[in-house]
Motif scaffolding. Sequence first.
Motif, PDB file in Angstrom:
ATOM      1  N   GLN A   1      21.666  80.523   8.862  1.00 53.04           N
ATOM      2  CA  GLN A   1      21.368  79.424   9.780  1.00 53.04           C
ATOM      3  C   GLN A   1      21.922  78.110   9.231  1.00 53.04           C
ATOM      4  O   GLN A   1      22.502  77.319   9.965  1.00 53.04           O
ATOM      5  CB  GLN A   1      19.866  79.303  10.008  1.00 53.04           C
TER       6      GLN A   1
ATOM      7  N   GLN B   1      12.936  74.664  11.818  1.00 53.41           N
ATOM      8  CA  GLN B   1      13.293  75.527  12.950  1.00 53.41           C
ATOM      9  C   GLN B   1      13.391  76.978  12.501  1.00 53.41           C
ATOM     10  O   GLN B   1      12.937  77.890  13.197  1.00 53.41           O
ATOM     11  CB  GLN B   1      14.605  75.075  13.587  1.00 53.41           C
ATOM     12  N   TYR B   2      13.970  77.193  11.338  1.00 56.05           N
ATOM     13  CA  TYR B   2      14.022  78.541  10.779  1.00 56.05           C
ATOM     14  C   TYR B   2      12.599  79.098  10.604  1.00 56.05           C
ATOM     15  O   TYR B   2      12.312  80.233  10.991  1.00 56.05           O
ATOM     16  CB  TYR B   2      14.756  78.530   9.427  1.00 56.05           C
ATOM     17  N   TYR B   3      11.722  78.292  10.017  1.00 55.85           N
ATOM     18  CA  TYR B   3      10.352  78.734   9.759  1.00 55.85           C
ATOM     19  C   TYR B   3       9.641  79.097  11.062  1.00 55.85           C
ATOM     20  O   TYR B   3       8.972  80.131  11.140  1.00 55.85           O
ATOM     21  CB  TYR B   3       9.592  77.639   9.007  1.00 55.85           C
ATOM     22  N   ILE B   4       9.803  78.280  12.070  1.00 55.00           N
ATOM     23  CA  ILE B   4       9.181  78.552  13.371  1.00 55.00           C
ATOM     24  C   ILE B   4       9.732  79.843  13.969  1.00 55.00           C
ATOM     25  O   ILE B   4       8.977  80.703  14.436  1.00 55.00           O
ATOM     26  CB  ILE B   4       9.394  77.356  14.327  1.00 55.00           C
ATOM     27  N   ASP B   5      11.048  79.984  13.959  1.00 55.65           N
ATOM     28  CA  ASP B   5      11.687  81.153  14.576  1.00 55.65           C
ATOM     29  C   ASP B   5      11.420  82.449  13.819  1.00 55.65           C
ATOM     30  O   ASP B   5      11.314  83.507  14.427  1.00 55.65           O
ATOM     31  CB  ASP B   5      13.206  80.948  14.670  1.00 55.65           C
ATOM     32  N   GLU B   6      11.333  82.376  12.502  1.00 55.74           N
ATOM     33  CA  GLU B   6      11.235  83.576  11.671  1.00 55.74           C
ATOM     34  C   GLU B   6       9.837  83.807  11.096  1.00 55.74           C
ATOM     35  O   GLU B   6       9.657  84.704  10.269  1.00 55.74           O
ATOM     36  CB  GLU B   6      12.247  83.487  10.514  1.00 55.74           C
ATOM     37  N   TYR B   7       8.871  83.040  11.519  1.00 57.00           N
ATOM     38  CA  TYR B   7       7.535  83.084  10.921  1.00 57.00           C
ATOM     39  C   TYR B   7       7.011  84.506  10.729  1.00 57.00           C
ATOM     40  O   TYR B   7       6.538  84.863   9.657  1.00 57.00           O
ATOM     41  CB  TYR B   7       6.540  82.272  11.754  1.00 57.00           C
TER      42      TYR B   7
ATOM     43  N   ALA C   1       3.923  74.045  16.832  1.00 55.81           N
ATOM     44  CA  ALA C   1       4.301  75.435  17.066  1.00 55.81           C
ATOM     45  C   ALA C   1       3.219  76.383  16.567  1.00 55.81           C
ATOM     46  O   ALA C   1       2.416  76.034  15.701  1.00 55.81           O
ATOM     47  CB  ALA C   1       5.618  75.737  16.345  1.00 55.81           C
TER      48      ALA C   1
END
Length: 125
Positions: free
Chosen positions: A22, A48-54, A100
Amino acid sequence: MIKDKETLLSYFIKSFPNFREQWESENNYNITEDGTFTVAGLCAEFSQYYIDEYSLIDQRQKSELFDIIENILTSSEMNRDLLDLSHSLKSCFLVNISQAEAGDLSKSDMGKKMRKFFDEWHVYP
């Protein structure tokens, strides 16, 4: 110890290997054409990575991440060199995840200083 944006980026890539893709993507507008970046941009991209890949991040990684952030927030009170990291982690990571489900689910992993700041911004239903 994480002391600047370069060591933070190294930590993110080492601890969250999928983040590298990413970060290096053409869709990452937080890196300038000459390859430079700000700590705020790094924290925003990681949020954004953390939100998407949580759901794919294991609990040990989440706990370690929040321990490190808590340490930076606490240490920045006595070490002014960490203020940029601290401010960016708060305004570009914690604020972003506060809106989120990933943020809502992360509350129990947060230290006192982080949780106090997070709760001021937390708006997830």
